[in-house]
Scaffold this motif. Sequence first.
Motif, mmCIF file in Angstrom:
data_model
loop_
_atom_site.group_PDB
_atom_site.id
_atom_site.type_symbol
_atom_site.label_atom_id
_atom_site.label_comp_id
_atom_site.label_asym_id
_atom_site.label_seq_id
_atom_site.Cartn_x
_atom_site.Cartn_y
_atom_site.Cartn_z
ATOM 1 N N MET A 54 -7.210 65.202 16.693
ATOM 2 C CA MET A 54 -6.830 63.805 15.808
ATOM 3 C C MET A 54 -7.206 64.064 14.232
ATOM 4 O O MET A 54 -8.444 65.502 14.960
ATOM 5 C CB MET A 54 -7.748 62.469 16.439
ATOM 6 C CG MET A 54 -7.466 61.454 15.542
ATOM 7 S SD MET A 54 -5.926 61.701 14.366
ATOM 8 C CE MET A 54 -4.263 62.030 14.898
ATOM 9 N N ILE A 55 -7.563 63.636 13.100
ATOM 10 C CA ILE A 55 -7.627 63.883 12.385
ATOM 11 C C ILE A 55 -8.916 64.359 11.976
ATOM 12 O O ILE A 55 -10.240 65.730 11.127
ATOM 13 C CB ILE A 55 -7.377 63.607 10.639
ATOM 14 C CG1 ILE A 55 -7.951 62.381 11.065
ATOM 15 C CG2 ILE A 55 -5.735 63.906 11.036
ATOM 16 C CD1 ILE A 55 -7.814 61.028 9.855
ATOM 17 N N GLU A 56 -10.240 64.113 12.839
ATOM 18 C CA GLU A 56 -11.900 63.956 12.638
ATOM 19 C C GLU A 56 -12.118 65.130 13.256
ATOM 20 O O GLU A 56 -13.254 66.084 13.250
ATOM 21 C CB GLU A 56 -12.587 62.745 13.580
ATOM 22 C CG GLU A 56 -12.286 62.924 14.659
ATOM 23 C CD GLU A 56 -11.295 62.016 15.508
ATOM 24 O OE1 GLU A 56 -10.632 62.061 13.974
ATOM 25 O OE2 GLU A 56 -11.240 61.274 16.245
ATOM 26 N N ASP A 57 -11.684 65.860 14.441
ATOM 27 C CA ASP A 57 -11.882 66.742 15.330
ATOM 28 C C ASP A 57 -11.782 68.075 14.310
ATOM 29 O O ASP A 57 -12.697 69.487 14.212
ATOM 30 C CB ASP A 57 -10.648 67.248 16.035
ATOM 31 C CG ASP A 57 -10.502 66.007 16.895
ATOM 32 O OD1 ASP A 57 -12.068 66.498 17.710
ATOM 33 O OD2 ASP A 57 -9.800 65.977 17.832
ATOM 34 N N ALA A 58 -10.705 67.845 13.005
ATOM 35 C CA ALA A 58 -11.598 69.069 11.472
ATOM 36 C C ALA A 58 -12.471 69.568 11.128
ATOM 37 O O ALA A 58 -12.964 69.990 10.936
ATOM 38 C CB ALA A 58 -9.990 68.834 10.542
#
Lengths: 195, 485
Positions: A54-58
């Motif tokens: 998900m985006i927070e993995d960025a």
Amino acid sequence: MTAASATSAGLKPVLVIGFGNPGRQDDGIGPELARRLEGSAPEGVTVDSDYQLMIEDAADVAGHEVTVFIDASTSCPEPFLFREVHPREDASFSTHSVSPEAVVHLAAKCFGGRPRAFVLEIRGYDFDGFGEGLSARAEANLSAAAGFLAGLLRTKDFDAAAAAGTKAKASEGPEPQAGSVLQPDGSGPATGAVE
Amino acid sequence: MVTNASTTAGTRKITIEPVTRVEGHGKVTLHLDEKNNVSQARLHIVEFRGFERFIQGRPYWEVPVIVQRLCGICPVSHHLAAAKAMDRIVGGENLTPTAEKMRRLMHYGQMFQSHALHFFHLVSPDLLFGFDADPAVRNVIGVAAKFPDLAVQGVMMRKFGQEIIKATAGKKIHGTGAIPGGVNKNLSVQERDFFLKDMEQMLAWARSALSIAKDYTAEHLAELKDFGSFESNHLSLVRKDGAMDLYHGVLRAVDAKGERVLNDVDYQEYAKHIAEEVRDWSYMKFPFMKSVGPEKGWYRVGPLARLNTADFIDTPEAEAARKEFKAVTGGKPNNITMAYHWARMIECLHSAEKINDLLHDKDLQGTDLVTKGERREEAVGLIEAPRGTLFHHYRVNKQDQVTMANLIVSTTNNNEPMNRAVQKVAQDCISGKPEVTEGLLNRIEVAIRAYDPCLSCATHAMGRMPLDVEIHDCEGKVVDRRQRD
């Protein structure tokens, strides 16, 4: 918490993220390998797992020098394929799932830098039903991949491993044979069997 | 990919499948009459009831963990709804203060991250670039390129919520925090302080996101008022005193004018009030209130419904925002589909305020974690998941095995409203030509996304879902088709 504060403390060495749904049979390969790695990972290696990227993995990717994603694959060469992840705008990704390429792209866009990432794709076979546990063939592939990853995390020669994986895939066509990627200890490119 | 079939006389049907940035699998078919006007729209979602059967035979204490595998999108909501049902199975529904507050913290963390994800990842591209912008740009990567600060906010809000889930549930996969009758851990002072240091920033970003949603809706009210909109009933849990309560309460439903249809009933008796209609063209059922009947008893759930059913919100900033929201419709229920986004961001701020309050509550460091009482063999657990009311209903035999499970997920509750929204948009876009235009495709996506459907949950299947639209004539022949990966 800002982008700057997320990265200003300095980059950590290696992040390993296994992702997939353990309730969907072989889709759980990634989390299972992450689970086995926990507790035995070399110093400087952070291990995480989730149902999907998900985006927070960025933010986490941006905070590490190297990220290794572990994912189940329906089509990669048996038993596994190790390759570099190049940032890519993935406009087709759906609501709640982001590809490794899009995570790396978002990490660079949001937090700067040039995060390095690789993906360890492990071949699975049974994905359609609800159920726990891996198929026998996926389990064998997982064992081979676990040995490979353990060696790789010791040597940290990610580029050589990825180059070998890419070369093997290119030279052997769309259906490379088992064990064509690397020696199980991750010591360098090889075409011998991966046990 | 676009496929054009031959045009035939009579009623036509348009099919759209699948829908980008909505998880799962579904397609849209549009049925046209002889004059090429839309007579009916159908959102097809393949719903399998496999998961309920998968649970049967398992010991009840495993269920709050197993149900998280329905899909990876809202595992916390399923975890908590199942745990609430199993609380009653063990007679432990009157939780200790520490247990209830830990669960609430987990739930508000989930609500905060889910709403932030939906807004920044899915909705903001539509609002910032316009409905007709190139889909290759109209996505979160496009937002990151043009509005990097907003993209970072979305990422970090999502991360904050996920970290709260991890601290309260134990881990991101197979969280075990909620157990029948309580929880298995409290929040350490160290964990509390980890979150408190970022709390003001999270509150500020939640205010900012609310402002974007509110200002956009206010500025575009004239065009949004009719976009995919229709009058409907609205259903949600509310606290016994009428306050918005996302974790626990009684079932309340109001009609489009604000009159009560369900008057604060005990959700253990939901089956007396709610039924599910089966239609021959859809695998997904259509819930409705029995007292009104299937024709007019369907309802909306989720942020818009919750803003319409609650009398007030018990946190000051969200309550002030609620009053502004209600002023748009003179205090009556808001039936504007695109107002879901404004309502969602009010709830996002409410969740941040609740998290802040809880982090300052010493009960979270309590050690009395579990309670038990008289054993039961049947129980219902309800929770307001990010997308709306989530029903979990179980029977457990004397050997502690689950013998029956019935789940009504939020997206199923919103089945009829999503069909109505698509029909309204299609009716406004198609006039005279049986053609799936890019504009029609975009607007159908935007209308469905307002509900933030979790179709992989509704279908109980994993997978990506692009968008595919078909037009059928009165004889069932496909006259146009367009697909977007």
